[in-house]
Design an enzyme around this catalytic site. Structure first.
Site, PDB file in Angstrom:
ATOM      1  N   ASP A  14      70.914 -21.952  65.024  1.00 42.12           N
ATOM      2  CA  ASP A  14      70.677 -21.102  66.200  1.00 42.12           C
ATOM      3  C   ASP A  14      69.350 -21.344  66.944  1.00 42.12           C
ATOM      4  O   ASP A  14      68.677 -20.386  67.324  1.00 42.12           O
ATOM      5  CB  ASP A  14      70.741 -19.619  65.805  1.00 42.12           C
ATOM      6  CG  ASP A  14      72.111 -19.186  65.296  1.00 42.12           C
ATOM      7  OD1 ASP A  14      72.948 -20.060  65.030  1.00 42.12           O
ATOM      8  OD2 ASP A  14      72.333 -17.969  65.147  1.00 42.12           O
ATOM      9  N   ASP A  56      74.933 -19.089  68.059  1.00 38.30           N
ATOM     10  CA  ASP A  56      75.516 -17.801  68.400  1.00 38.30           C
ATOM     11  C   ASP A  56      76.266 -18.019  69.707  1.00 38.30           C
ATOM     12  O   ASP A  56      75.710 -18.633  70.640  1.00 38.30           O
ATOM     13  CB  ASP A  56      74.377 -16.789  68.633  1.00 38.30           C
ATOM     14  CG  ASP A  56      74.366 -15.662  67.615  1.00 38.30           C
ATOM     15  OD1 ASP A  56      75.173 -15.681  66.672  1.00 38.30           O
ATOM     16  OD2 ASP A  56      73.535 -14.741  67.786  1.00 38.30           O
ATOM     17  N   HIS A  58      78.457 -15.614  71.831  1.00 39.35           N
ATOM     18  CA  HIS A  58      79.066 -14.294  71.948  1.00 39.35           C
ATOM     19  C   HIS A  58      79.800 -14.080  73.263  1.00 39.35           C
ATOM     20  O   HIS A  58      79.345 -14.542  74.315  1.00 39.35           O
ATOM     21  CB  HIS A  58      77.981 -13.212  71.860  1.00 39.35           C
ATOM     22  CG  HIS A  58      77.261 -13.171  70.544  1.00 39.35           C
ATOM     23  ND1 HIS A  58      77.898 -13.274  69.329  1.00 39.35           N
ATOM     24  CD2 HIS A  58      75.942 -13.001  70.256  1.00 39.35           C
ATOM     25  CE1 HIS A  58      77.010 -13.173  68.359  1.00 39.35           C
ATOM     26  NE2 HIS A  58      75.814 -13.025  68.889  1.00 39.35           N
ATOM     27  N   HIS A  75      72.601 -11.317  74.086  1.00 42.91           N
ATOM     28  CA  HIS A  75      71.974 -12.623  73.837  1.00 42.91           C
ATOM     29  C   HIS A  75      73.061 -13.662  73.566  1.00 42.91           C
ATOM     30  O   HIS A  75      74.148 -13.323  73.097  1.00 42.91           O
ATOM     31  CB  HIS A  75      71.016 -12.542  72.642  1.00 42.91           C
ATOM     32  CG  HIS A  75      71.707 -12.200  71.351  1.00 42.91           C
ATOM     33  ND1 HIS A  75      72.017 -10.910  71.002  1.00 42.91           N
ATOM     34  CD2 HIS A  75      72.191 -12.979  70.363  1.00 42.91           C
ATOM     35  CE1 HIS A  75      72.654 -10.914  69.831  1.00 42.91           C
ATOM     36  NE2 HIS A  75      72.785 -12.151  69.421  1.00 42.91           N
ATOM     37  N   LYS A 100      79.670 -19.533  66.412  1.00 38.50           N
ATOM     38  CA  LYS A 100      79.997 -18.357  65.591  1.00 38.50           C
ATOM     39  C   LYS A 100      79.744 -17.091  66.393  1.00 38.50           C
ATOM     40  O   LYS A 100      79.066 -17.134  67.425  1.00 38.50           O
ATOM     41  CB  LYS A 100      79.148 -18.354  64.319  1.00 38.50           C
ATOM     42  CG  LYS A 100      77.651 -18.232  64.613  1.00 38.50           C
ATOM     43  CD  LYS A 100      76.821 -18.428  63.379  1.00 38.50           C
ATOM     44  CE  LYS A 100      75.345 -18.434  63.696  1.00 38.50           C
ATOM     45  NZ  LYS A 100      74.800 -17.164  64.190  1.00 38.50           N
ATOM     46  N   CYS A 139      70.093 -14.941  60.695  1.00 40.21           N
ATOM     47  CA  CYS A 139      71.081 -16.020  60.558  1.00 40.21           C
ATOM     48  C   CYS A 139      70.706 -17.070  59.514  1.00 40.21           C
ATOM     49  O   CYS A 139      71.588 -17.590  58.826  1.00 40.21           O
ATOM     50  CB  CYS A 139      71.349 -16.635  61.928  1.00 40.21           C
ATOM     51  SG  CYS A 139      72.116 -15.402  63.027  1.00 40.21           S
TER      52      CYS A 139
END
Ligand code: ZN
Length: 200
Positions: A14, A56, A58, A75, A100, A139
């Site tokens: 990340d 990440d 999202h 974020h 993810k 993470c």
């Protein structure tokens, strides 16, 4: 540090714009890890060893965001500049990107959660994971613990991780948790040296 593995992989967690200074969930000194990670990435590349990057990724209404009752500001929303990898991070063409946290209603701090990362590592015969990135207390910690649960040796590069520290010393507690689970701390320069010394 001794050589414990013949099948190592590098896992960079990340290192995204939103987690670096100026981002929506910036970690203090987050971008400090970039030049150090780049040296390790180059060392893995030179040996043609596998490199994975998690991110990440999202949806705009992800469950971890405050407007949905989560604890974070929005974020790393898919397709936005904040979700990009840090512009200085070296991403080799052969590297694998693992996304993810991409379903609306599931949080995924760990790169193993809801992804095919474990399967991919096992297909390659990987037994040892070198870990660095953001953030130590979320993470990186969760990824390290899941990797240990999945049976991998885990070596985390202490100078290549940074903590959110939402509560004071969260990062220190995360490091203690990782060590307790059997993950071993090392410096990135040791890793680079080790890879150079075992050059075939
Ligand atoms: Zn997230």
């Amino acid at each position: 540090m001794e050589v414990t593995s013949t099948h190592p992989a590098l896992l960079v967690v990340d290192v995204q714009v939103d987690f670096c200074p100026g981002g929506s969930l910036a970690v203090k000194n987050g971008s400090d890890v970039v030049p150090r990670l780049n040296r390790v990435i180059k060392a893995f590349e030179r040996r043609s060893l596998p490199i994975f990057f998690t991110r990440d990724w999202h949806p705009a209404d992800h469950i971890s965001f405050r407007r949905r009752g989560g604890i974070w500001p929005p974020h790393c929303v898919q397709g936005t500049p904040g979700a990009e990898f840090h512009p200085g991070l070296r991403i080799p063409a052969a590297a694998v990107v693992i996304s993810k946290g991409n379903s609306r209603n599931a949080e995924a701090y760990s790169g193993f959660r809801g992804t095919d990362l474990e399967e991919r590592l096992k297909i390659l015969g990987i037994d040892e994971i070198f870990l660095g990135g953001l953030t130590t207390d979320y993470c990186v910690r969760e990824t390290a613990l899941d990797a240990r649960d999945a049976g991998f040796s885990v070596i985390f590069m202490e100078d290549c991780i940074r903590a959110v520290d939402a509560r004071p010393r969260d990062g220190d507690r995360a490091i203690a948790d990782m060590r307790k689970a059997g993950a071993k701390p090392v410096s990135s320069s040791e890793v680079v040296k080790l890879l150079a010394s075992t050059q075939q």
